[in-house]
Motif scaffolding. Structure first.
Motif, mmCIF file in Angstrom:
data_model
loop_
_atom_site.group_PDB
_atom_site.id
_atom_site.type_symbol
_atom_site.label_atom_id
_atom_site.label_comp_id
_atom_site.label_asym_id
_atom_site.label_seq_id
_atom_site.Cartn_x
_atom_site.Cartn_y
_atom_site.Cartn_z
ATOM 1 N N GLU A 46 0.841 -1.195 0.000
ATOM 2 C CA GLU A 46 0.000 0.000 0.000
ATOM 3 C C GLU A 46 0.876 1.246 0.000
ATOM 4 N N PHE A 47 0.585 2.160 -0.904
ATOM 5 C CA PHE A 47 1.270 3.451 -0.908
ATOM 6 C C PHE A 47 0.918 4.198 0.369
ATOM 7 N N VAL A 48 1.923 4.798 0.996
ATOM 8 C CA VAL A 48 1.708 5.558 2.227
ATOM 9 C C VAL A 48 1.955 7.052 2.002
ATOM 10 N N ALA A 49 3.146 7.382 1.493
ATOM 11 C CA ALA A 49 3.507 8.787 1.324
ATOM 12 C C ALA A 49 4.620 8.892 0.308
ATOM 13 N N SER A 63 -5.628 7.557 4.807
ATOM 14 C CA SER A 63 -5.653 7.030 6.177
ATOM 15 C C SER A 63 -4.538 7.574 7.060
ATOM 16 N N VAL A 64 -3.524 8.215 6.466
ATOM 17 C CA VAL A 64 -2.417 8.739 7.281
ATOM 18 C C VAL A 64 -2.341 10.264 7.243
ATOM 19 N N MET A 83 5.777 9.406 11.975
ATOM 20 C CA MET A 83 4.469 8.787 12.174
ATOM 21 C C MET A 83 3.975 9.094 13.579
ATOM 22 N N ASP A 84 2.905 9.837 13.672
ATOM 23 C CA ASP A 84 2.311 10.205 14.959
ATOM 24 C C ASP A 84 0.941 9.553 15.119
ATOM 25 N N PRO A 88 -3.150 0.415 15.703
ATOM 26 C CA PRO A 88 -2.838 -0.966 15.287
ATOM 27 C C PRO A 88 -2.959 -1.184 13.776
ATOM 28 N N GLU A 89 -3.814 -0.397 13.127
ATOM 29 C CA GLU A 89 -3.977 -0.517 11.673
ATOM 30 C C GLU A 89 -2.735 -0.084 10.900
ATOM 31 N N ASP A 90 -1.803 0.573 11.569
ATOM 32 C CA ASP A 90 -0.555 0.971 10.922
ATOM 33 C C ASP A 90 0.501 -0.131 10.981
#
Length: 124
Positions: A46-49, A63-64, A83-84, A88-90
């Protein structure tokens, strides 16, 4: 030889913060779009950033947004993911990737180089 080496992953509690680092060698990050993906075993990455090389444009998965921040230090040839408010989903393995395009692609085939990943585990 290009290498991307991630670090900073660990086991934390929900609500905690972590900063991941991706140190690049063999390429100059200021000429590459740098991204973070994450993957749970059995699922697609999954792409995050991502952060574009030309003007430092950033892009985040919904989601982030508001919790994660991508940045880069060109002098250190390093990309960070702050990451702040972790949940648990992270929980996932987080990978750093590099591509010479100006576009921040959100799918994996566009990326030329990948790191080995760093594990982030968030407990409730």
């Amino acid at each position: 030889q290009v290498q991307l080496v991630e670090s900073g992953g660990e086991s934390v509690q929900a609500g905690d913060s972590l900063r991941l680092s991706c140190v690049a060698s063999g390429l100059i990050i200021r000429t590459y779009t740098m991204t973070w993906f994450r993957q749970i075993p059995g699922s697609e990455p999954e792409f995050v950033a991502g952060i574009s090389w030309k003007d430092a444009t950033t892009r985040y998965v919904d989601s982030v947004k508001g919790r994660f921040t991508i940045s880069r230090d060109n002098n250190e040839n390093t990309v960070y993911l702050q990451m702040d408010s972790l949940s648990p989903e992270d929980t996932a393995i987080y990978y750093c990737a590099a591509d010479s395009s100006l576009v921040i692609y959100t799918t994996t085939p566009e990326y030329d180089y990948w790191g080995q990943g760093t594990q982030v585990t968030v407990s409730s």
